[in-house]
Design a protein around this motif. Structure first.
Motif, PDB file in Angstrom:
ATOM      1  N   SER B  69       0.824  -1.216   0.000  1.00 47.04           N
ATOM      2  CA  SER B  69       0.000   0.000   0.000  1.00 47.04           C
ATOM      3  C   SER B  69       0.855   1.261   0.000  1.00 47.04           C
ATOM      4  N   SER B  70       2.061   1.157   0.519  1.00 40.96           N
ATOM      5  CA  SER B  70       2.871   2.358   0.727  1.00 40.96           C
ATOM      6  C   SER B  70       3.891   2.600  -0.383  1.00 40.96           C
ATOM      7  N   LYS B  71       4.202   1.531  -1.124  1.00 33.71           N
ATOM      8  CA  LYS B  71       5.271   1.587  -2.118  1.00 33.71           C
ATOM      9  C   LYS B  71       5.151   2.769  -3.094  1.00 33.71           C
ATOM     10  N   VAL B  72       3.926   2.960  -3.617  1.00 29.63           N
ATOM     11  CA  VAL B  72       3.762   3.998  -4.643  1.00 29.63           C
ATOM     12  C   VAL B  72       4.107   5.378  -4.085  1.00 29.63           C
ATOM     13  N   HIS B  73       3.932   5.551  -2.784  1.00 30.58           N
ATOM     14  CA  HIS B  73       4.254   6.850  -2.176  1.00 30.58           C
ATOM     15  C   HIS B  73       5.730   6.930  -1.782  1.00 30.58           C
ATOM     16  N   LEU B  74       6.237   5.810  -1.260  1.00 32.35           N
ATOM     17  CA  LEU B  74       7.611   5.813  -0.744  1.00 32.35           C
ATOM     18  C   LEU B  74       8.640   6.105  -1.833  1.00 32.35           C
ATOM     19  N   ARG B  75       8.243   5.872  -3.095  1.00 29.91           N
ATOM     20  CA  ARG B  75       9.180   6.136  -4.197  1.00 29.91           C
ATOM     21  C   ARG B  75       9.709   7.568  -4.162  1.00 29.91           C
ATOM     22  N   GLN B  76       8.891   8.466  -3.588  1.00 32.03           N
ATOM     23  CA  GLN B  76       9.320   9.880  -3.550  1.00 32.03           C
ATOM     24  C   GLN B  76      10.638  10.066  -2.811  1.00 32.03           C
ATOM     25  N   PHE B  77      10.881   9.204  -1.808  1.00 27.98           N
ATOM     26  CA  PHE B  77      12.129   9.364  -1.050  1.00 27.98           C
ATOM     27  C   PHE B  77      13.331   9.200  -1.979  1.00 27.98           C
ATOM     28  N   GLY B  78      13.198   8.291  -2.944  1.00 29.31           N
ATOM     29  CA  GLY B  78      14.262   8.114  -3.921  1.00 29.31           C
ATOM     30  C   GLY B  78      14.245   9.212  -4.969  1.00 29.31           C
ATOM     31  N   GLU B  79      13.034   9.535  -5.461  1.00 25.61           N
ATOM     32  CA  GLU B  79      12.917  10.495  -6.562  1.00 25.61           C
ATOM     33  C   GLU B  79      13.362  11.902  -6.160  1.00 25.61           C
ATOM     34  N   LYS B  80      13.146  12.249  -4.907  1.00 29.55           N
ATOM     35  CA  LYS B  80      13.471  13.614  -4.485  1.00 29.55           C
ATOM     36  C   LYS B  80      14.888  13.746  -3.932  1.00 29.55           C
ATOM     37  N   VAL B  81      15.686  12.708  -4.088  1.00 33.36           N
ATOM     38  CA  VAL B  81      17.076  12.797  -3.634  1.00 33.36           C
ATOM     39  C   VAL B  81      17.918  13.437  -4.732  1.00 33.36           C
ATOM     40  N   THR B  82      18.597  14.518  -4.392  1.00 34.55           N
ATOM     41  CA  THR B  82      19.447  15.196  -5.370  1.00 34.55           C
ATOM     42  C   THR B  82      20.854  14.609  -5.318  1.00 34.55           C
ATOM     43  N   ASP B  83      21.654  14.947  -6.315  1.00 35.72           N
ATOM     44  CA  ASP B  83      23.032  14.449  -6.330  1.00 35.72           C
ATOM     45  C   ASP B  83      23.804  14.923  -5.107  1.00 35.72           C
ATOM     46  N   ALA B  84      23.531  16.172  -4.704  1.00 40.47           N
ATOM     47  CA  ALA B  84      24.232  16.708  -3.528  1.00 40.47           C
ATOM     48  C   ALA B  84      23.904  15.884  -2.288  1.00 40.47           C
ATOM     49  N   MET B  85      22.628  15.456  -2.201  1.00 39.15           N
ATOM     50  CA  MET B  85      22.235  14.664  -1.031  1.00 39.15           C
ATOM     51  C   MET B  85      22.873  13.283  -1.040  1.00 39.15           C
ATOM     52  N   LYS B  86      23.222  12.813  -2.234  1.00 46.13           N
ATOM     53  CA  LYS B  86      23.796  11.463  -2.340  1.00 46.13           C
ATOM     54  C   LYS B  86      25.269  11.435  -1.948  1.00 46.13           C
ATOM     55  N   LYS B  87      25.839  12.636  -1.766  1.00 47.69           N
ATOM     56  CA  LYS B  87      27.280  12.736  -1.548  1.00 47.69           C
ATOM     57  C   LYS B  87      27.794  11.794  -0.451  1.00 47.69           C
ATOM     58  N   HIS B  88      27.055  11.708   0.631  1.00 45.53           N
ATOM     59  CA  HIS B  88      27.532  10.906   1.760  1.00 45.53           C
ATOM     60  C   HIS B  88      26.900   9.520   1.812  1.00 45.53           C
ATOM     61  N   LEU B  89      26.077   9.225   0.781  1.00 50.56           N
ATOM     62  CA  LEU B  89      25.316   7.987   0.832  1.00 50.56           C
ATOM     63  C   LEU B  89      26.100   6.845   0.189  1.00 50.56           C
ATOM     64  N   LEU B  90      26.454   5.844   0.979  1.00 49.20           N
ATOM     65  CA  LEU B  90      27.184   4.694   0.426  1.00 49.20           C
ATOM     66  C   LEU B  90      26.206   3.600   0.012  1.00 49.20           C
ATOM     67  N   VAL B  91      25.153   3.410   0.792  1.00 48.80           N
ATOM     68  CA  VAL B  91      24.101   2.452   0.463  1.00 48.80           C
ATOM     69  C   VAL B  91      22.773   3.125   0.764  1.00 48.80           C
ATOM     70  N   GLY B  92      21.882   3.136  -0.222  1.00 48.99           N
ATOM     71  CA  GLY B  92      20.613   3.830  -0.038  1.00 48.99           C
ATOM     72  C   GLY B  92      19.486   2.895   0.335  1.00 48.99           C
ATOM     73  N   ILE B  93      18.265   3.376   0.152  1.00 46.00           N
ATOM     74  CA  ILE B  93      17.061   2.618   0.499  1.00 46.00           C
ATOM     75  C   ILE B  93      17.026   1.277  -0.223  1.00 46.00           C
ATOM     76  N   GLY B  94      16.496   0.273   0.423  1.00 40.34           N
ATOM     77  CA  GLY B  94      16.285  -1.004  -0.239  1.00 40.34           C
ATOM     78  C   GLY B  94      17.103  -2.124   0.370  1.00 40.34           C
ATOM     79  N   GLU B  95      18.245  -1.796   0.960  1.00 40.63           N
ATOM     80  CA  GLU B  95      19.027  -2.834   1.624  1.00 40.63           C
ATOM     81  C   GLU B  95      18.518  -2.981   3.053  1.00 40.63           C
ATOM     82  N   ASN B  96      19.188  -3.846   3.828  1.00 38.67           N
ATOM     83  CA  ASN B  96      18.744  -4.045   5.204  1.00 38.67           C
ATOM     84  C   ASN B  96      18.755  -2.736   5.979  1.00 38.67           C
TER      85      ASN B  96
END
Lengths: 261, 766
Positions: B69-96
């Protein structure tokens, strides 16, 4: 087998400490599967200026260490009774034998679960039952050093007060009155709770020793009051910085100094 | 080591049998599958599922595991991530759990999850296994767990059932977390009648690792062995027992299975050390923790994340209860279990480490390149599926949602206009009432049951704004974590409520002196089948994703908990937001109190008449109007000021203002070290155009109180001016007078304040 518990970074020895001779003193820290404060005890030994050797419960060899610390935790889960199974660990046989030889015997410190193990091993009398509140208690606790003559308290003065963390579920020290009278009479009550008894311990007893003074057990945790910034907010010695209390360090410097003579 | 089980006293529904008996009815409805979902399973398989396959699909396609039920909404967390925000991200959503770079080659993984329903049914075990589950997520990333936190929400403090939950849940968290040797460094305790039948027990864990040690759970390399290790599999944690009953033809087998798992912290402690040693010795290709849906989840996720195939002999699973059926074994949620993939060359080394830690293990099968997950029972095939259809291709719903009609009325009912809003004549009594209230009172009755010292790296813990833990003992590099949520704000406006929750956690982390870096969230809501709840959910996700983008901090992972409702009444939407920040050196962390006599006390930010949804309104039984206005640009500036102040040694104490406003902030700062202060409100009231009551109780955002050494005042003011951020001197620290002295209004002795503040929880639960 030497246990390589992965430490996060390497503890820094006390800056500018004078006595390089302490370096040569090797203090063993025992790790049971459920030990929790073993790395903290290792850090405390190093901060006091000594070298720590990690000992594995299943080994039969003390590796020639000069003193032993049995740290806090839940040794084998403690589902039966705290320390009840640990006393049968192969290494405990070595420790019990080495600790029972008079004033020059191996200095042994048991903290929290380590204290419970020492009572189960009959190196110390009495026993620990559940706190009278029936809750786990974590708080900064004021103690009075009642005997500064043991291997682990000589850096303190008789009657000196210290503040170190207390954290346990089964911390209520109990013994029959004759044992308690004996402990009092022989000066073997080493630490006493002041400013309120946190757990119902008989006669406010927080820690005791054997008659030779080389084996000491206490429920509160001196190894969590050895490094400014990561200890209690207060010290019995006056105002300190935030989490700046290091009143527990004396326990570790005491044994190191005793061992270098 | 194998189980050596052979014949069982029940018939096995094999794939051959399923093909031969297409008409056999299966209890898919009792297992929670909808008819369309069951038909979809049949379509995928081209036949009816076996009992074991049905068990797997039903748990993996549940709301909890599939996020359908939540998946279609949760996609926004990925879609609204900018390159600058990814700077410190080694592993994002979806893993443990997500992994964040904190510098010097160090990384941190952290995540918050819910264990709400089990904790209501069986508070001690529910809360305990909540800690256990989140810790296993951290371990499976290759990290050593270094801290936990527990945001908790209970029903009314005086409701007869609340004490049962408080005692059980607090003891469960302590009993498990303390035994693992993990410092508990923060969290929340909130009481509100909306949580009466649905307490929220969220658990957050933080782990530390070197960049090169990051591990992702997948099963690659055909021929690699699959092993299950840790505790034995038992009948605990099995949800729908009906299918299993239908497989069972033996009346002697236990009929009632507890649905709540039972924890064994000692087994988990050993598992932590054992997994870290496995990783360190590089004898495992990947480790997957077993949580919800147990072996069903682990096998299907490992296989579909890797080369796509796995072959398992299920009778090899070591059991606590030999009467378990294949379906039960696949669904069991017994705790303290892990699954690993090991190359044949490493089998011996793996076994040596297991033996050292006395951990039981059994080799279940191997990785294949067939693209099929095949599970056999004594050599007979009982599962033959494409693992992706189980783990990743479950149903996705676009549930209908709409804005509740009642919301306009609620938002129009502002507190200031209501009868309850009468200004109290005696501000001293009002402060005492606030600070003794269930939500604002001291929580040390709870937190004193948790070990905050173990590991020796805790630099700040409760009651400071954030928990601060050192990572590197040589440099002092460390992290700060804070979790926040305000269900009342979210009830008034779920979009703003989510943004406010993030803003508060972000502000808390900055107040401690750390630079905010990343976000985890636990979204607790009612039923997604209620369009109004679904609207609250959609608005929350939209608000949180927008605010993350504006503040430049990405969501790295989290959890959704739906169906938190009793008798058709949902809880307030409660997005619990955790923010992680980084310190170059934790030695510069700022505690939430003042201590030095004569230091100046400044209020950063401005105060408006914002009492809607406030704790004061709560005390008067009012919930209406609009939550406080949020200005994320101001929050960013405030955070930068607080971090700079910490870095340059300009402040000695700082506390963010949130629930309870300035009254709570000043009281808590005074009580932190038991040091009084003289406060003047006149200048503040005049500047902001508010009365003294509003100045004390309004919950305007982007505010903090700091104590500034006299020598730093000029520099501090210059910095605030340069950043064009409003600041005003409101008082001075006074060590002589053991009181909070609000000049012209009242003097409140600290003893009296402490008594009120600390007396509440012991009075109810002590």
């Amino acid at each position: 087998m030497t246990l390589e518990t992965p430490l996060i970074g390497g503890p820094q020895p006390v800056a500018g400490r004078e006595d390089r001779a302490l370096d040569g003193v090797r203090v063993g820290v025992v790790t049971f599967p459920g030990s929790l404060d073993d790395r903290d005890a290792v850090r405390a030994v190093r901060l006091a200026g000594g070298s720590a050797t990690q000992l594995w419960h299943g080994d039969h060899d003390l590796q020639g260490v000069d003193a032993v610390i049995i740290p806090g935790g839940f040794s084998y889960g403690d589902y039966l009774r705290a320390g009840a199974i640990s006393r049968f660990a192969p290494l405990m046989e070595q420790i019990t034998a080495a600790a029972s030889g008079g004033a020059d015997a191996l200095p042994v410190l048991g903290v929290c679960n380590g204290f419970q193990v020492l009572t189960e091993a009959h190196l110390l009398p009495g026993s620990m039952i559940k706190n009278n509140s029936l809750h786990f208690i974590c708080r900064d606790q004021r103690l009075r050093v009642e005997n500064a003559g043991t291997s682990w308290t000589s850096d303190y003065a008789d009657g000196e007060e210290i503040v170190i963390p207390l954290k346990n579920q089964d911390g209520q020290f109990v013994a029959d009155n004759r044992t308690l009278d004996e402990l009092e009479g022989e000066g073997r009550v080493v630490f006493r709770y002041v400013d309120g008894n946190p757990n119902g311990s008989r006669r406010d007893i927080a820690g005791i020793s054997n008659s030779a003074g080389n084996v000491v057990g206490l429920m509160p945790h001196p190894e969590h009051a050895v490094e400014a910034g990561f200890g209690p907010d207060s010290s019995a010695r006056g105002a300190v910085e935030v989490r700046g209390g290091t009143d527990g360090l004396g326990i570790f410097t005491s044994v190191l100094k005793k061992l270098v003579g | 080591m194998t189980a050596g089980t052979t014949s069982r006293a029940f018939n096995i529904d094999t794939v051959a049998n399923a093909e031969a008996t297409p008409g056999q009815a299966l209890p898919w409805a009792e297992l929670g599958l909808k008819e369309n979902e069951y038909r979809r399973v049949e379509e995928i398989l081209g036949r009816r599922p076996t009992g074991a396959e049905l068990a797997m699909y039903s748990v993996m396609w549940s709301e909890h595991c599939s996020y359908k039920s939540s998946k279609v909404h949760l996609r926004q967390f990925g879609e609204k991530v900018t390159d600058a925000m990814k700077k410190h991200l080694l592993v994002g959503i979806g893993e443990n759990a997500g992994v964040v770079d904190i510098g010097d080659g160090w990384a941190v993984t952290f995540k918050v999850e819910s264990h709400n329903h089990p904790s209501f049914v069986e508070p001690y075990q529910g809360a305990a296994t909540g800690v256990g589950g989140i810790v296993r997520d951290i371990i499976s990333m290759g990290a050593r767990p270094v801290a936990v936190m527990d945001p908790l929400r209970f029903g009314a403090i005086d409701h007869p059932d609340t004490a049962r939950l408080v005692h059980g849940i607090v003891a469960g968290i302590g009993g498990y977390g303390n035994s693992l040797g993990l410092p508990n460094v923060g969290g929340e305790v909130v009481f509100d009648a909306v949580y009466q039948g649905n307490p929220l027990v969220n658990a957050l864990a933080v782990g530390v690792l070197r960049h090169e040690d990051i591990r992702l759970a997948n099963a690659s390399g055909a021929g690699n062995r699959v092993v299950l290790f840790g505790a034995r599999t038992g009948g605990d944690g099995i949800g729908g027992a009906s299918v299993l009953a239908s497989e069972s033809f033996d009346s002697s087998k236990p009929s009632k299975r507890p649905a709540v798992q039972v924890g064994d912290p000692f087994a988990e402690k050993v598992l932590i050390e054992c997994c870290l040693e496995l990783f360190k010795a590089s004898v495992v290709e990947g480790i997957q923790d077993l949580g919800a849906a147990g072996i069903s989840c682990a096998t299907s996720e490992l296989a579909s994340n890797g080369d796509g195939g796995m072959h398992v002999e299920l009778t090899n699973v070591l059991l606590r209860d030999p009467s378990l059926t294949p379906g039960e074994i696949l669904m069991s949620e017994s705790q303290e279990r892990m699954m690993a993939v090991v190359t044949p060359a490493n089998v011996e080394a793996f076994e040596a480490i297991m033996d050292k830690w006395a951990v039981e293990y059994s080799w279940l099968g191997e990785v294949t390149d067939t693209g099929r997950l095949i599970i056999e029972w004594d050599g007979e095939k009982i599962v033959d599926v494409d693992p992706r259809t189980v783990a990743h291709e479950g149903p996705v719903y676009e549930r209908p949602y709409h804005r509740p009609e009642w919301l306009d009325g609620v938002q129009a009912d502002a507190f200031t206009a209501s009868a309850a809003a009468e200004r109290p004549a005696d501000l001293r009594e009002a402060v005492l009432e606030l600070m003794a209230s269930p939500n604002m009172c001291a929580k040390n009755w709870v937190t004193d049951q948790f070990d905050r010292y173990v590991q020796g790296n805790t630099a700040l813990a409760m009651p400071d704004d954030a928990g601060v833990v050192r990572v590197d003992e040589e440099t002092g590099l460390g992290v700060a974590i804070s979790t926040d949520a305000n269900g009342r704000y979210s009830y008034l406006d779920p979009y703003e409520g989510a943004r406010l929750a993030l803003a508060e956690a972000y502000r808390n982390v900055a107040t401690s002196g750390a630079e905010p870096l990343a976000v985890t969230d636990c979204l607790n809501f009612g039923s997604p089948e209620d369009p109004e709840v679904m609207w609250q959910f959609a608005e929350t996700v939209r608000g949180l994703a927008d605010a993350c983008q504006e503040l430049g901090v990405p969501v790295t992972g989290g959890n959704v908990s739906l169906y938190n409702q009793t008798g058709g009444v949902a809880i307030h939407p409660t997005p619990v937001v955790g923010v992680l920040g980084v310190f170059d050196d934790v030695a510069r962390r700022t505690p939430s109190g003042w201590r030095e006599d004569g230091q100046a006390i400044y209020l950063l930010g401005t105060t408006a008449d914002e009492l809607d949804g406030s704790e004061w309104a709560n005390l008067r039984g009012h919930l209406g109007g609009q939550p406080p206005a949020l200005d994320l640009a101001a929050e960013k500036t405030l955070a930068a000021i607080l971090v700079n102040c910490s870095r340059d040694g300009m402040i000695d104490g700082a506390h963010d203002l949130s629930e309870g406003g300035l009254a709570a902030g000043l009281s808590e700062m005074a009580l932190r070290f038991g040091v009084g202060a003289r406060i003047g409100l006149d200048e503040l009231c005049e500047r902001d155009g508010v009365d003294a009551f509003t100045a004390l109780f309004s919950e305007s955002q982007a505010r903090a109180v700091v104590s500034v050494p006299r020598s730093e005042e000029v520099r501090f003011n210059d910095m605030c001016t340069a950043r064009n951020f409003p600041t005003i001197r409101i008082g001075v620290v006074d060590t002589e007078n053991q009181a909070l002295d609000v000049q012209g209004y009242f003097t409140l002795p600290l003893d009296r304040l402490r008594e009120a503040h600390e007396g509440t929880l012991p009075r109810h639960f002590g």
